[in-house]
Structure formats: structure tokens, C-alpha cells
Design an enzyme around this catalytic site. Structure first.
Site, PDB file in Angstrom:
ATOM      1  N   LYS A 190      67.208  29.696  39.219  1.00 31.78           N
ATOM      2  CA  LYS A 190      66.080  30.610  38.988  1.00 31.78           C
ATOM      3  C   LYS A 190      65.136  30.064  37.913  1.00 31.78           C
ATOM      4  CE  LYS A 190      68.151  34.254  41.208  1.00 31.78           C
ATOM      5  NZ  LYS A 190      68.114  33.954  42.590  1.00 31.78           N
ATOM      6  N   CYS A 191      64.917  28.776  37.933  1.00 26.51           N
ATOM      7  CA  CYS A 191      64.139  28.088  36.904  1.00 26.51           C
ATOM      8  C   CYS A 191      62.873  27.517  37.531  1.00 26.51           C
ATOM      9  CB  CYS A 191      65.014  26.964  36.329  1.00 26.51           C
ATOM     10  SG  CYS A 191      64.210  25.876  35.142  1.00 26.51           S
TER      11      CYS A 191
END
Length: 163
Positions: free
Chosen positions: A35-36
Site C-alpha cells: 500500500k505504498c
């Protein structure tokens, strides 16, 4: 002297793996997150795996949730995410911490001193990369923002130099 061969890690499937299995290969160790903003680097890491894997490159992914909770999933969720979204076929390991007292021993070693050319110190963010030679020693450290494609020349040199 400490090398990659001195460590083991648990795969996403829950199997303990001796990292000595990768001696003889040039190894790229990366701390990853799903989730970066840098998550699309999975595609570049997979491309390196496909391009150089038969020549002796092993890409090893280590999910980490230490940076703004950007790897919240379970091992099964991480495996599915990587496969479905990026077609990842390189080895992925269970979530680890990469900094601090609870850091995985591999990352305690990777972030330590390896000569003047390789900066020591904590990992700054997701997708820090460490290039190791066939003998399991650290050759280079790359910042998280370094795109995997930018490593191709370094990987080729390491593959050629250590045959």
C-alpha cells in the site's frame, strides 16, 4: 565473516528457508509493501527476476509494515496481492521488521557496516534494495526511490564478475 548464508527466513507459505540456498546467486534483497507509493516497483523487480533469473539472480522480497502501516495484510493476502497485481514469481517471505530492536537478523546485518562505499544505518522506507554477490556479501545498497530498472547494469556486472 557474516554472509547471507548465516540467516534463515520464513516464506509467505510458512516454510523456514535457509538463505544459504541462494549462495552462488547474485541476490537482491528488498523490503516491500503493498500500500505504498513505491508498490509499482514490484513490476520492475519481477522484470529483473525474469531477465536475469536464469543467469543467476535471485530477488528476495520481505514485506514490512513499519512504514505508515503500508503492509497491513496477512501472508496469504500479501501473496495474492503480489501474484494478482504484479505476477510476482520471485521468492517472498513473511512480514518482518527491518529497523529497531525487533528487526529481522538479516536486516540487522544488512543495515550494518559493509565498507566505506556502502552506507550503514536504518532503512529509510519501503523498497530499499541490497545487492549481494554470489558469495553472500553486500555489494551495494540502493535507496527506496531507485527504480529496479536502474539496477540492471549493477546486476549484470555482479553476474559477470563472480562467475
Amino acid at each position: 565473516m557474516t554472509t547471507l548464508a548465516d540467516f534463515s527466513a520464513t516464506t509467505l507459505a510458512g516454510q523456514e528457508q535457509q538463505l544459504s540456498e541462494h549462495l552462488g546467486s547474485v541476490v537482491l534483497v528488498v523490503n516491500t509493501a503493498s500500500k505504498c507509493g513505491l508498490t509499482p516497483q514490484y513490476a520492475g523487480l519481477q522484470a529483473l527476476h525474469e531477465r536475469f533469473g536464469t543467469q543467476g539472480l535471485a530477488v528476495l522480497g520481505f514485506p514490512c509494515d513499519q512504514f505508515m502501516h503500508q503492509e497491513p495484510g496477512t501472508e496469504a493476502e500479501i501473496a495474492e496481492f503480489c501474484q494478482v497485481n504484479y505476477g510476482v514469481t520471485f521468492p517472498m517471505f513473511s512480514k518482518v521488521e527491518v529497523n529497531g530492536e525487533d528487526a529481522h537478523p538479516l536486516f540487522q546485518w544488512l543495515t550494518g557496516a559493509h565498507g566505506e562505499e556502502i552506507p550503514a544505518g536504518p532503512i529509510e522506507w519501503n523498497f530499499a534494495k541490497f545487492l549481494l554477490g554470489r558469495d553472500g556479501t553486500v555489494l551495494r545498497r540502493f535507496a527506496p526511490q531507485t527504480e529496479p530498472s536502474e539496477l540492471a547494469d549493477e546486476i549484470e556486472a555482479a553476474l559477470a564478475a563472480q562467475r
